[in-house]
Write a protein that holds these residues in place. Structure first.
Motif, PDB file in Angstrom:
ATOM      1  N   GLU A   1      -6.976  -3.417  72.382  1.00  0.00           N
ATOM      2  CA  GLU A   1      -5.650  -3.626  72.975  1.00  0.00           C
ATOM      3  C   GLU A   1      -5.642  -3.231  74.451  1.00  0.00           C
ATOM      4  O   GLU A   1      -5.014  -3.896  75.278  1.00  0.00           O
ATOM      5  N   GLU A   2      -6.336  -2.158  74.779  1.00  0.00           N
ATOM      6  CA  GLU A   2      -6.441  -1.748  76.185  1.00  0.00           C
ATOM      7  C   GLU A   2      -7.159  -2.816  77.005  1.00  0.00           C
ATOM      8  O   GLU A   2      -6.733  -3.157  78.116  1.00  0.00           O
ATOM      9  N   ILE A   3      -8.254  -3.342  76.461  1.00  0.00           N
ATOM     10  CA  ILE A   3      -9.014  -4.377  77.162  1.00  0.00           C
ATOM     11  C   ILE A   3      -8.153  -5.607  77.400  1.00  0.00           C
ATOM     12  O   ILE A   3      -8.109  -6.157  78.506  1.00  0.00           O
ATOM     13  N   LEU A   4      -7.420  -6.044  76.358  1.00  0.00           N
ATOM     14  CA  LEU A   4      -6.559  -7.222  76.497  1.00  0.00           C
ATOM     15  C   LEU A   4      -5.482  -6.996  77.550  1.00  0.00           C
ATOM     16  O   LEU A   4      -5.154  -7.902  78.331  1.00  0.00           O
ATOM     17  N   ALA A   5      -4.917  -5.796  77.575  1.00  0.00           N
ATOM     18  CA  ALA A   5      -3.875  -5.506  78.565  1.00  0.00           C
ATOM     19  C   ALA A   5      -4.430  -5.548  79.981  1.00  0.00           C
ATOM     20  O   ALA A   5      -3.736  -5.970  80.919  1.00  0.00           O
ATOM     21  N   ARG A   6      -5.686  -5.143  80.140  1.00  0.00           N
ATOM     22  CA  ARG A   6      -6.281  -5.094  81.474  1.00  0.00           C
ATOM     23  C   ARG A   6      -6.743  -6.461  81.954  1.00  0.00           C
ATOM     24  O   ARG A   6      -6.668  -6.753  83.166  1.00  0.00           O
ATOM     25  N   VAL A   7      -7.233  -7.303  81.062  1.00  0.00           N
ATOM     26  CA  VAL A   7      -7.800  -8.577  81.505  1.00  0.00           C
ATOM     27  C   VAL A   7      -6.750  -9.684  81.608  1.00  0.00           C
ATOM     28  O   VAL A   7      -6.981 -10.701  82.253  1.00  0.00           O
ATOM     29  N   GLY A   8      -5.594  -9.516  80.969  1.00  0.00           N
ATOM     30  CA  GLY A   8      -4.560 -10.544  81.033  1.00  0.00           C
ATOM     31  C   GLY A   8      -4.890 -11.749  80.168  1.00  0.00           C
ATOM     32  O   GLY A   8      -5.925 -11.801  79.494  1.00  0.00           O
ATOM     33  N   ASP A   9      -3.974 -12.729  80.209  1.00  0.00           N
ATOM     34  CA  ASP A   9      -4.159 -13.913  79.362  1.00  0.00           C
ATOM     35  C   ASP A   9      -4.237 -15.210  80.162  1.00  0.00           C
ATOM     36  O   ASP A   9      -4.102 -16.295  79.609  1.00  0.00           O
ATOM     37  N   GLN A  10      -4.456 -15.088  81.480  1.00  0.00           N
ATOM     38  CA  GLN A  10      -4.559 -16.274  82.330  1.00  0.00           C
ATOM     39  C   GLN A  10      -6.031 -16.623  82.555  1.00  0.00           C
ATOM     40  O   GLN A  10      -6.779 -15.832  83.139  1.00  0.00           O
ATOM     41  N   PRO A  11      -6.470 -17.793  82.131  1.00  0.00           N
ATOM     42  CA  PRO A  11      -7.860 -18.192  82.414  1.00  0.00           C
ATOM     43  C   PRO A  11      -8.091 -18.335  83.919  1.00  0.00           C
ATOM     44  O   PRO A  11      -7.139 -18.409  84.708  1.00  0.00           O
ATOM     45  N   ASP A  12      -9.337 -18.370  84.311  1.00  0.00           N
ATOM     46  CA  ASP A  12      -9.659 -18.642  85.709  1.00  0.00           C
ATOM     47  C   ASP A  12      -9.291 -20.088  86.027  1.00  0.00           C
ATOM     48  O   ASP A  12      -9.411 -20.985  85.180  1.00  0.00           O
ATOM     49  N   LEU A  13      -8.831 -20.319  87.266  1.00  0.00           N
ATOM     50  CA  LEU A  13      -8.180 -21.576  87.618  1.00  0.00           C
ATOM     51  C   LEU A  13      -8.783 -22.189  88.870  1.00  0.00           C
ATOM     52  O   LEU A  13      -9.275 -21.480  89.752  1.00  0.00           O
ATOM     53  N   GLY A  14      -8.681 -23.514  88.971  1.00  0.00           N
ATOM     54  CA  GLY A  14      -9.012 -24.205  90.204  1.00  0.00           C
ATOM     55  C   GLY A  14      -7.889 -24.060  91.222  1.00  0.00           C
ATOM     56  O   GLY A  14      -6.834 -23.487  90.932  1.00  0.00           O
ATOM     57  N   ALA A  15      -8.104 -24.594  92.417  1.00  0.00           N
ATOM     58  CA  ALA A  15      -7.132 -24.418  93.502  1.00  0.00           C
ATOM     59  C   ALA A  15      -5.788 -25.069  93.186  1.00  0.00           C
ATOM     60  O   ALA A  15      -4.729 -24.491  93.452  1.00  0.00           O
ATOM     61  N   VAL A  16      -5.808 -26.269  92.611  1.00  0.00           N
ATOM     62  CA  VAL A  16      -4.551 -26.981  92.336  1.00  0.00           C
ATOM     63  C   VAL A  16      -3.729 -26.231  91.303  1.00  0.00           C
ATOM     64  O   VAL A  16      -2.531 -25.992  91.478  1.00  0.00           O
ATOM     65  N   ARG A  17      -4.373 -25.846  90.196  1.00  0.00           N
ATOM     66  CA  ARG A  17      -3.640 -25.136  89.149  1.00  0.00           C
ATOM     67  C   ARG A  17      -3.206 -23.757  89.625  1.00  0.00           C
ATOM     68  O   ARG A  17      -2.101 -23.293  89.297  1.00  0.00           O
ATOM     69  N   SER A  18      -4.032 -23.076  90.419  1.00  0.00           N
ATOM     70  CA  SER A  18      -3.642 -21.777  90.978  1.00  0.00           C
ATOM     71  C   SER A  18      -2.390 -21.922  91.834  1.00  0.00           C
ATOM     72  O   SER A  18      -1.477 -21.085  91.772  1.00  0.00           O
ATOM     73  N   ALA A  19      -2.344 -22.987  92.644  1.00  0.00           N
ATOM     74  CA  ALA A  19      -1.174 -23.224  93.489  1.00  0.00           C
ATOM     75  C   ALA A  19       0.074 -23.444  92.638  1.00  0.00           C
ATOM     76  O   ALA A  19       1.161 -22.946  92.958  1.00  0.00           O
ATOM     77  N   GLU A  20      -0.075 -24.164  91.543  1.00  0.00           N
ATOM     78  CA  GLU A  20       1.069 -24.416  90.657  1.00  0.00           C
ATOM     79  C   GLU A  20       1.577 -23.118  90.039  1.00  0.00           C
ATOM     80  O   GLU A  20       2.790 -22.883  89.967  1.00  0.00           O
ATOM     81  N   VAL A  21       0.653 -22.271  89.597  1.00  0.00           N
ATOM     82  CA  VAL A  21       1.041 -20.992  88.990  1.00  0.00           C
ATOM     83  C   VAL A  21       1.734 -20.107  90.019  1.00  0.00           C
ATOM     84  O   VAL A  21       2.783 -19.498  89.750  1.00  0.00           O
ATOM     85  N   LEU A  22       1.167 -20.015  91.217  1.00  0.00           N
ATOM     86  CA  LEU A  22       1.769 -19.194  92.270  1.00  0.00           C
ATOM     87  C   LEU A  22       3.138 -19.726  92.665  1.00  0.00           C
ATOM     88  O   LEU A  22       4.083 -18.951  92.878  1.00  0.00           O
ATOM     89  N   GLN A  23       3.253 -21.034  92.772  1.00  0.00           N
ATOM     90  CA  GLN A  23       4.534 -21.636  93.155  1.00  0.00           C
ATOM     91  C   GLN A  23       5.613 -21.306  92.126  1.00  0.00           C
ATOM     92  O   GLN A  23       6.739 -20.946  92.493  1.00  0.00           O
ATOM     93  N   GLU A  24       5.276 -21.423  90.867  1.00  0.00           N
ATOM     94  CA  GLU A  24       6.259 -21.144  89.812  1.00  0.00           C
ATOM     95  C   GLU A  24       6.635 -19.664  89.798  1.00  0.00           C
ATOM     96  O   GLU A  24       7.806 -19.317  89.632  1.00  0.00           O
ATOM     97  N   ARG A  25       5.660 -18.803  89.992  1.00  0.00           N
ATOM     98  CA  ARG A  25       5.935 -17.368  89.892  1.00  0.00           C
ATOM     99  C   ARG A  25       6.626 -16.817  91.128  1.00  0.00           C
ATOM    100  O   ARG A  25       7.512 -15.961  91.029  1.00  0.00           O
ATOM    101  N   LEU A  26       6.240 -17.305  92.319  1.00  0.00           N
ATOM    102  CA  LEU A  26       6.796 -16.782  93.564  1.00  0.00           C
ATOM    103  C   LEU A  26       8.053 -17.525  94.007  1.00  0.00           C
ATOM    104  O   LEU A  26       8.754 -17.069  94.910  1.00  0.00           O
ATOM    105  N   GLY A  27       8.313 -18.685  93.391  1.00  0.00           N
ATOM    106  CA  GLY A  27       9.516 -19.426  93.732  1.00  0.00           C
ATOM    107  C   GLY A  27       9.505 -20.027  95.116  1.00  0.00           C
ATOM    108  O   GLY A  27      10.542 -20.127  95.772  1.00  0.00           O
ATOM    109  N   ARG A  28       8.332 -20.470  95.571  1.00  0.00           N
ATOM    110  CA  ARG A  28       8.203 -21.091  96.891  1.00  0.00           C
ATOM    111  C   ARG A  28       7.023 -22.046  96.850  1.00  0.00           C
ATOM    112  O   ARG A  28       6.106 -21.885  96.044  1.00  0.00           O
TER     113      ARG A  28
END
Length: 221
Positions: free
Chosen positions: A56-83
């Motif tokens: 459970e500690e390991i899961l909490a530390r590593v998170g549940d987001q897979p590694d992402l390419g630039a396009v998908r990373s931008a989409e995630v950041l845009q949704e989370r940061l609201g810009r």
């Protein structure tokens, strides 16, 4: 009759632990799970059991987001940061090591999903949006307020280098130049004694003041 001790490979370990492969790889990267302690890249039952108790500690530390390419990373950041966030800005954050590059997929960088989920530096993002824009040769000319032929001389001399090449029309390769490199170039050349304003003022059809600069190939010979 002896029983062979149970060991775990890099696929068996996360499967038996009940976590995703990317989470296991990230746990290894972060030192939450030790490297293989047996020959052949395998883990002993003792190491596995210790990780199981800390699952459970390991899961909490590593998170549940897979590694992402630039396009998908931008989409995630845009949704989370609201810009708005561009993929060029993500690539720039990668170059600045603000978003760690942890691998690649089909020759393109993959960014740490945990870092994408935790990214909050809006000032760094603003700089990345400004400096990380990728421009074609003609767009670079507009940015610098010079003629495309003058850009050709900057490329010939090695003073301007592409940061990426992409497929254009008719499957030709198109070089792309970083806006941040273009922005600092006039000041650097002016400090080196070149009359940058004269370059900008050269009318169509006239030789470029940059034409006498040695080519990069000449400098290497």
């Amino acid at each position: 009759m002896s029983t062979r001790a149970l060991t775990y490979g890099p696929v068996q370990f996360p499967n038996r632990l009940g976590i995703e492969q990317f989470q296991f790889d990230r746990a290894l990267r972060l030192g939450l799970v030790p490297g293989a302690d047996l020959a052949g890249g395998r883990w002993s039952a003792g190491v596995f059991e210790a990780a199981r108790q800390r699952r459970e500690e390991i899961l909490a530390r590593v998170g549940d987001q897979p590694d992402l390419g630039a396009v998908r990373s931008a989409e995630v950041l845009q949704e989370r940061l609201g810009r708005p966030v561009s993929s060029d800005a993500v690539s720039e954050l990668g170059r600045a090591e603000a978003l760690p590059i942890v691998g690649e997929y089909k020759g393109r960088p993959l960014y740490c999903g945990l870092a994408v989920d935790e990214f909050e530096d809006l000032a760094a993002l603003e700089r990345a949006e400004r400096d990380g824009r990728l421009l074609t040769r003609d767009q670079a000319a507009v940015h610098l307020r010079i003629r495309p032929v003058d850009v050709d001389h900057l490329i010939r001399t090695g003073l301007l280098r592409p940061v990426e090449r992409v497929r254009g029309r008719f499957r030709t390769w198109v070089s792309l130049y970083r806006a941040g490199d273009l922005t600092v170039l006039p000041g650097w050349l002016a400090e080196a004694g070149l009359d940058w304003e004269a370059v900008r003022a050269t009318p169509p059809g006239q030789p470029s003041p940059l034409a006498d600069l040695p080519s990069e190939a000449d400098l290497l010979t």
